[in-house]
Design a protein around this motif. Structure first.
Motif, mmCIF file in Angstrom:
data_model
loop_
_atom_site.group_PDB
_atom_site.id
_atom_site.type_symbol
_atom_site.label_atom_id
_atom_site.label_comp_id
_atom_site.label_asym_id
_atom_site.label_seq_id
_atom_site.Cartn_x
_atom_site.Cartn_y
_atom_site.Cartn_z
ATOM 1 N N GLY A 115 54.089 46.565 27.061
ATOM 2 C CA GLY A 115 54.703 45.261 27.278
ATOM 3 C C GLY A 115 54.042 44.492 28.396
ATOM 4 O O GLY A 115 53.811 43.280 28.300
ATOM 5 N N HIS A 116 53.706 45.199 29.467
ATOM 6 C CA HIS A 116 53.030 44.553 30.603
ATOM 7 C C HIS A 116 51.632 44.099 30.206
ATOM 8 O O HIS A 116 51.182 43.009 30.607
ATOM 9 C CB HIS A 116 52.958 45.524 31.783
ATOM 10 N N ALA A 117 50.928 44.902 29.413
ATOM 11 C CA ALA A 117 49.587 44.525 28.968
ATOM 12 C C ALA A 117 49.633 43.230 28.160
ATOM 13 O O ALA A 117 48.802 42.334 28.351
ATOM 14 C CB ALA A 117 48.971 45.648 28.138
ATOM 15 N N ILE A 118 50.610 43.122 27.276
ATOM 16 C CA ILE A 118 50.733 41.910 26.474
ATOM 17 C C ILE A 118 51.062 40.713 27.369
ATOM 18 O O ILE A 118 50.502 39.620 27.209
ATOM 19 C CB ILE A 118 51.817 42.085 25.392
ATOM 20 N N TRP A 119 51.951 40.904 28.318
ATOM 21 C CA TRP A 119 52.342 39.826 29.238
ATOM 22 C C TRP A 119 51.143 39.314 30.035
ATOM 23 O O TRP A 119 51.070 38.132 30.371
ATOM 24 C CB TRP A 119 53.428 40.335 30.173
ATOM 25 N N CYS A 120 50.178 40.184 30.328
ATOM 26 C CA CYS A 120 48.989 39.779 31.073
ATOM 27 C C CYS A 120 48.189 38.701 30.335
ATOM 28 O O CYS A 120 47.410 37.982 30.954
ATOM 29 C CB CYS A 120 48.091 40.987 31.345
ATOM 30 N N ALA A 121 48.393 38.570 29.030
ATOM 31 C CA ALA A 121 47.649 37.585 28.230
ATOM 32 C C ALA A 121 48.410 36.281 28.063
ATOM 33 O O ALA A 121 47.980 35.409 27.300
ATOM 34 C CB ALA A 121 47.341 38.174 26.858
ATOM 35 N N ARG A 122 49.507 36.085 28.799
ATOM 36 C CA ARG A 122 50.409 34.948 28.579
ATOM 37 C C ARG A 122 49.712 33.592 28.723
ATOM 38 O O ARG A 122 49.993 32.664 27.953
ATOM 39 C CB ARG A 122 51.606 35.041 29.534
ATOM 40 N N SER A 123 48.823 33.465 29.706
ATOM 41 C CA SER A 123 48.189 32.162 29.936
ATOM 42 C C SER A 123 47.253 31.777 28.802
ATOM 43 O O SER A 123 47.090 30.595 28.492
ATOM 44 C CB SER A 123 47.418 32.171 31.261
ATOM 45 N N VAL A 124 46.635 32.768 28.179
ATOM 46 C CA VAL A 124 45.726 32.494 27.063
ATOM 47 C C VAL A 124 46.520 32.192 25.795
ATOM 48 O O VAL A 124 46.139 31.330 24.997
ATOM 49 C CB VAL A 124 44.784 33.691 26.827
ATOM 50 N N ILE A 125 47.644 32.858 25.610
ATOM 51 C CA ILE A 125 48.456 32.671 24.408
ATOM 52 C C ILE A 125 49.160 31.326 24.433
ATOM 53 O O ILE A 125 49.247 30.622 23.426
ATOM 54 C CB ILE A 125 49.482 33.810 24.269
ATOM 55 N N GLY A 126 49.679 30.922 25.592
ATOM 56 C CA GLY A 126 50.370 29.637 25.686
ATOM 57 C C GLY A 126 51.611 29.586 24.815
ATOM 58 O O GLY A 126 52.430 30.503 24.828
ATOM 59 N N GLY A 176 58.311 35.252 27.806
ATOM 60 C CA GLY A 176 59.379 34.994 28.754
ATOM 61 C C GLY A 176 60.289 36.196 28.923
ATOM 62 O O GLY A 176 60.779 36.468 30.029
ATOM 63 N N LEU A 177 60.521 36.917 27.844
ATOM 64 C CA LEU A 177 61.350 38.127 27.921
ATOM 65 C C LEU A 177 60.642 39.219 28.721
ATOM 66 O O LEU A 177 61.258 39.915 29.535
ATOM 67 C CB LEU A 177 61.671 38.619 26.513
ATOM 68 N N LEU A 178 59.339 39.369 28.506
ATOM 69 C CA LEU A 178 58.571 40.379 29.240
ATOM 70 C C LEU A 178 58.501 40.039 30.726
ATOM 71 O O LEU A 178 58.430 40.930 31.575
ATOM 72 C CB LEU A 178 57.162 40.494 28.650
ATOM 73 N N GLU A 179 58.499 38.747 31.034
ATOM 74 C CA GLU A 179 58.398 38.287 32.429
ATOM 75 C C GLU A 179 59.530 38.840 33.284
ATOM 76 O O GLU A 179 59.333 39.234 34.436
ATOM 77 C CB GLU A 179 58.454 36.755 32.445
ATOM 78 N N THR A 180 60.742 38.890 32.721
ATOM 79 C CA THR A 180 61.924 39.267 33.504
ATOM 80 C C THR A 180 62.433 40.668 33.172
ATOM 81 O O THR A 180 63.422 41.109 33.740
ATOM 82 C CB THR A 180 63.053 38.263 33.244
ATOM 83 N N GLN A 181 61.747 41.336 32.266
ATOM 84 C CA GLN A 181 62.236 42.635 31.813
ATOM 85 C C GLN A 181 61.921 43.731 32.821
ATOM 86 O O GLN A 181 60.812 43.820 33.350
ATOM 87 C CB GLN A 181 61.591 42.978 30.465
ATOM 88 N N GLY A 182 62.889 44.577 33.072
ATOM 89 C CA GLY A 182 62.665 45.719 33.952
ATOM 90 C C GLY A 182 61.962 46.844 33.220
ATOM 91 O O GLY A 182 61.688 46.768 32.023
ATOM 92 N N LYS A 183 61.677 47.892 33.955
ATOM 93 C CA LYS A 183 61.010 49.056 33.377
ATOM 94 C C LYS A 183 61.965 49.804 32.454
ATOM 95 O O LYS A 183 63.163 49.897 32.708
ATOM 96 C CB LYS A 183 60.506 49.984 34.480
ATOM 97 N N GLY A 184 61.398 50.340 31.389
ATOM 98 C CA GLY A 184 62.182 51.094 30.426
ATOM 99 C C GLY A 184 61.740 52.539 30.390
ATOM 100 O O GLY A 184 61.449 53.142 31.434
#
Length: 293
Positions: free
Chosen positions: A116-127, A220-228
């Motif tokens: 989930g964190h890896a995917i979130w790292c691409a947020r700026s490119v995905i838009g 946005g969900l990954l941004e605020t999600q805690g560790k699982g």
């Protein structure tokens, strides 16, 4: 809910390739696991080829330390090409390794906090666009490719899609499993996601495999999600929150899945692909018979 809001074309794909590949040591001490070859193509090449077939135009690699060779694989090797041309050798084998200038982007995952964190790292490119996710460890083998099958379904229903495969009920406890709703052909409505359920508690025998089409709201969900589970940010947890708020379906892949994150799965993939090749299938079959004799 207006489903037309979730039908933008899927043009971008994220490839999480920051893992260390420790299960393949010492082979992966200096070579990224994504570059380990299945016959004569590295794992990452199979994933990129599958993406191209599905109409993907932009490729986002989420990398880590020691992974620069993956990017170089898709660069132009001037010295190699000049040498091959000078010797009269065809450059055809190198054509699939070229990605159009500007269409390959890399972002760093500096800390190993999960998929989930890896995917979130691409947020700026995905838009604000929907995007595909490819887990290169999972070699999805078939024609048309898994993502092409998913894009066809996406064009019909929009929203979020995951690829699934049916496995024997005794094996469901090793995977993420969907809770199914309405079934139409290879398309299943997803009512819920259960991670590694007990056999008696599994809502189905359809397991989640390594291909996804997700809407940008997942970021946005990954941004605020805690560790699982495992102390990592889990993509599955964020996807579960989209169920019921956006269309969510599963596509049963018509093909074969090989778990190349394991040594046995990697050998199985290599043997299966080699047997399917016109240029070597018969020789490999004869060799296998000799070895099994």
């Amino acid at each position: 809910m207006n489903d037309t809001n979730f039908r933008k074309p899927v043009r971008k794909a994220v490839f999480p390739v920051a893992g260390l590949g420790t299960r393949f040591l010492p082979a992966t001490k200096a070579i990224p696991k994504e570059l380990l070859p299945v016959v004569d193509r590295p794992l990452i090449q199979y994933a990129v080829d599958e993406a191209r077939e599905a109409g993907i135009e932009e490729f986002v690699f989420v990398t880590g330390r020691g992974k620069t060779a993956i990017v170089e694989h898709f660069d132009t090797a001037f010295e190699l090409e000049a040498t091959m041309t000078g010797r009269g050798k065809s450059l055809d084998p190198l054509h699939p390794t070229r990605i159009q200038p500007g269409n390959l982007v890399t972002v760093r995952q500096q800390v190993p906090l999960g998929l989930g964190h890896a995917i979130w790292c691409a947020r700026s490119v995905i838009g604000d666009e929907p995007f595909a996710i490819f887990l290169p460890d999972e070699l999805m083998y078939g024609s048309p490719g898994c993502m092409a099958q998913m894009v066809e379904a996406y064009n019909e229903v929009g929203g979020n899609l995951i690829s699934v495969l049916e496995v024997p009920e005794a094996e469901v406890s090793s995977y993420g499993v969907i809770a199914p709703g309405e079934v139409r052909g290879n398309l299943t409505e997803v009512k819920g996601l259960v991670e590694k359920p007990k056999v008696e508690d599994a809502p189905s025998n359809k397991i989640v495999s390594g291909r996804y089409i997700l809407q940008p709201e997942i970021m946005g969900l990954l941004e605020t999600q805690g560790k699982g589970a495992g102390g990592e940010i889990q993509l599955t947890d964020a996807m579960a929150k989209l169920i019921g708020t956006q269309p969510f379906h599963a596509v049963t892949f018509n093909g074969q899945r090989f778990d190349c994150g394991s040594k046995v799965g990697f050998v199985e993939a290599t043997l299966a692909v080699a047997l399917d090749r016109e240029d070597m299938g018969e020789e490999i079959r004869a060799m296998a018979k000799r070895l099994l004799a």
